[in-house]
Scaffold this motif. Structure first.
Motif, PDB file in Angstrom:
ATOM      1  N   TRP A 188     -11.158 -27.903  17.770  1.00  0.00           N
ATOM      2  CA  TRP A 188     -11.019 -26.737  18.633  1.00  0.00           C
ATOM      3  C   TRP A 188      -9.640 -26.685  19.266  1.00  0.00           C
ATOM      4  O   TRP A 188      -9.006 -27.712  19.488  1.00  0.00           O
ATOM      5  N   VAL A 189      -9.183 -25.478  19.583  1.00  0.00           N
ATOM      6  CA  VAL A 189      -8.028 -25.275  20.447  1.00  0.00           C
ATOM      7  C   VAL A 189      -8.527 -24.567  21.702  1.00  0.00           C
ATOM      8  O   VAL A 189      -9.282 -23.601  21.623  1.00  0.00           O
ATOM      9  N   MET A 190      -8.126 -25.086  22.856  1.00  0.00           N
ATOM     10  CA  MET A 190      -8.508 -24.502  24.137  1.00  0.00           C
ATOM     11  C   MET A 190      -7.323 -24.550  25.091  1.00  0.00           C
ATOM     12  O   MET A 190      -6.314 -25.221  24.819  1.00  0.00           O
ATOM     13  N   HIS A 224      -3.155 -20.309  19.629  1.00  0.00           N
ATOM     14  CA  HIS A 224      -4.581 -20.399  19.326  1.00  0.00           C
ATOM     15  C   HIS A 224      -4.893 -19.610  18.051  1.00  0.00           C
ATOM     16  O   HIS A 224      -5.588 -20.091  17.150  1.00  0.00           O
ATOM     17  N   VAL A 228      -6.228 -20.890  14.188  1.00  0.00           N
ATOM     18  CA  VAL A 228      -7.435 -20.372  13.534  1.00  0.00           C
ATOM     19  C   VAL A 228      -7.084 -19.771  12.183  1.00  0.00           C
ATOM     20  O   VAL A 228      -7.761 -20.029  11.174  1.00  0.00           O
ATOM     21  N   ALA A 235     -11.646 -21.196  18.014  1.00  0.00           N
ATOM     22  CA  ALA A 235     -11.103 -20.792  19.310  1.00  0.00           C
ATOM     23  C   ALA A 235     -11.957 -19.681  19.902  1.00  0.00           C
ATOM     24  O   ALA A 235     -12.756 -19.045  19.200  1.00  0.00           O
ATOM     25  N   LEU A 237     -11.207 -16.195  21.584  1.00  0.00           N
ATOM     26  CA  LEU A 237     -10.073 -15.293  21.702  1.00  0.00           C
ATOM     27  C   LEU A 237     -10.471 -13.991  22.397  1.00  0.00           C
ATOM     28  O   LEU A 237     -11.553 -13.454  22.152  1.00  0.00           O
TER      29      LEU A 237
END
Length: 298
Positions: A188-190, A224, A228, A235, A237
């Motif tokens: 994941w990206v956060m 982000h 993806v 993510a 978004l």
């Protein structure tokens, strides 16, 4: 009679925390700030500051004085607004702060509207997250802030600030193309830890019964999106990122009640009637409505 300039220095110290920060913000030397506050203490006749380690904090009497200073400054803001309202055209500078996706999508059309209606008004824009921009607004570094609020994670309310709803921005789960196994178990990206967006995202995943594997952290929504698009991460978004364009990654709806963040404009209470502030709020509202219509047409 107390000197207003010195009272403002005391107020700045309360909001900024250190003499060095006050000096940097106002282009003074720390020794000059300290000297002016010492003079103010002599004028008042009681200590206004007390040492706490290597820092200082306001005494009870200092806090009382700052509370009255806030009221005086708010009246001066109102006077400034009335004077500006008596003029035939808008001039001067409006200092605006906005977080990234608002800066990318709402600010350019807002500037276009303001330039057409008020060509003599100078708008200074800074990209800043609300958790930094709102304290800076209270310290008078900005005149208007575009803020965001995630479901279940409201930002602190301050009585001297006035907040008006701007729009709702839908949030969606973004997955790499061909990711048929869902978000659980994927990288994941956060946003960074401690931010409202991160707290909301973590709560959302945990409520669904799993812990996200957060490998990438950034406040940059474009990063982000790129992660993806290239298959590196899932993510969450915001629709504002698309600015009416067709999404470039698969998007899934979130559970009811957790689907949108609230966007608002925030100003100091005494400045809400200033014609430049009103004009900017109106232009932002129109820009947001135009984006909503473009998204609906898409």
């Amino acid at each position: 009679m107390f000197d207003l300039h010195r009272l403002r220095l005391l107020r700045e110290l309360k909001h900024r925390g250190t003499l060095a920060a006050v000096a940097a913000a106002l282009s003074y030397s720390p020794s000059s700030v300290s000297q002016q506050l010492s003079v103010l203490e002599k004028e008042v006749g009681v200590p206004l500051l007390e040492p706490v380690g290597r820092r200082v904090r306001l005494t009870e009497q200092g806090e009382i004085l700052v509370a009255h200073t806030e009221a005086v400054l708010e009246r001066l803001e109102q006077a400034r607004a009335e004077v500006a309202g008596s003029l035939t055209g808008l001039t001067g500078t409006l200092r605006l702060a906005a977080f990234q996706t608002a800066a990318l999508t709402l600010i350019p059309p807002t500037l276009t509207l303001l330039r057409a209606a008020h060509p003599a008004l100078r708008v200074h824009v800074t990209e800043a997250e609300p958790e930094a921009a709102l304290p800076a607004l209270r310290a008078r570094d900005f005149d208007l802030v575009i803020a965001e609020e995630y479901p279940g994670h409201p930002h602190p309310r301050h009585p001297e600030l006035e907040e008006v709803d701007l729009s709702r921005d839908t949030l969606r789960l973004a997955l790499p193309a061909g990711a048929g196994d869902g978000p659980a178990g994927r990288p994941w990206v956060m946003e960074p830890e401690g931010t409202p967006a991160r707290r909301w995202a973590m709560a959302l995943c945990r409520d669904a019964g799993w812990e996200p594997d957060v490998r990438y952290e950034s406040t940059d929504m474009l990063l982000h999106l790129r992660l993806v698009e290239q298959g590196h991460a899932a993510a969450l978004l915001p629709d504002l990122l698309w600015c009416g364009r067709k999404p470039t990654v698969p998007l899934l709806e979130l559970p009811g009640g957790r689907r949108s963040r609230r966007l608002s404009t925030v100003v100091r209470g005494g400045s809400s009637r200033h014609p430049a502030v009103r004009a900017c709020r109106e232009a932002l509202a129109r820009a947001a409505q135009d984006l909503d219509r473009a998204a609906g047409d898409g």
